[in-house]
Scaffold this active site. Structure first.
Site: not given
Length: 178
Positions: A22, A86, A119, A122
């Site tokens: 991103r 993050n 996540d 993930e």
């Protein structure tokens, strides 16, 4: 030469396999020191790895601690400050380009300082697919614990007044640009 307050940064996150994850096209540097980089943006264009583009909806203050395996985006909304944390490698700042590796796990913190860990599946999937080394898995887990501790202790960007103070500085730096 290092960027100075008011400089426009491009932020890119990558995955462990070096693929682009991103990018944020324009984020204004507010402060840089040996310990931290603080930047702000508002309705900035974000581009996903698949080329999809979107704009953020509100002003945000981004905090990148040097050597830390996480960064925070404090989103300033009408009903309070929301944080998106993050979990990722320590950042690299070269010229006006800031980058880091995103290691999937995220923590969303609500205005009342409750949180959700996002996540996890993930992270498990990518750690197998991309063969994360054991030290990376350990650093990611430690970083997750660190974020949760910082939230509980109201440390760093979670301190009362931190985001407001840096948002005011961001507005002043932006006025200087215009």
């Amino acid at each position: 030469m290092s960027p100075t307050p008011g400089s426009i940064l491009r932020i890119e996150s990558y995955k462990h396999d070096q693929s682009l994850h991103r990018s944020w096209d324009k984020t204004t540097l507010i402060h840089t020191s040996d310990a931290v980089v603080i930047a702000g943006n508002d309705r900035v264009k974000v581009t996903e790895a698949d080329g999809r583009e979107w704009r953020t909806r509100e002003p945000a203050i981004c905090t990148f601690g040097r050597g830390q395996w996480f960064n925070t985006i404090a989103m300033i909304r009408d009903d309070g400050i929301y944080y998106y944390c993050n979990i990722g490698s320590p950042f690299s700042l070269k010229g006006n380009f800031l980058s880091y590796i995103d290691y999937d796990l995220d923590v969303k913190v609500f205005p009342d300082m409750t949180y959700s860990i996002l996540d996890e599946e993930e992270f498990r999937m990518h750690s197998e697919q991309m063969n994360y080394p054991p030290f990376v898995v350990e650093r990611v887990r430690t970083a997750l614990d660190d974020v949760l501790q910082w939230v509980r202790l109201r440390r760093g960007p979670f301190q009362s007044g931190f985001v407001q103070r840096w948002y005011e500085r961001y507005q002043l730096v932006r006025q200087d640009e215009e």
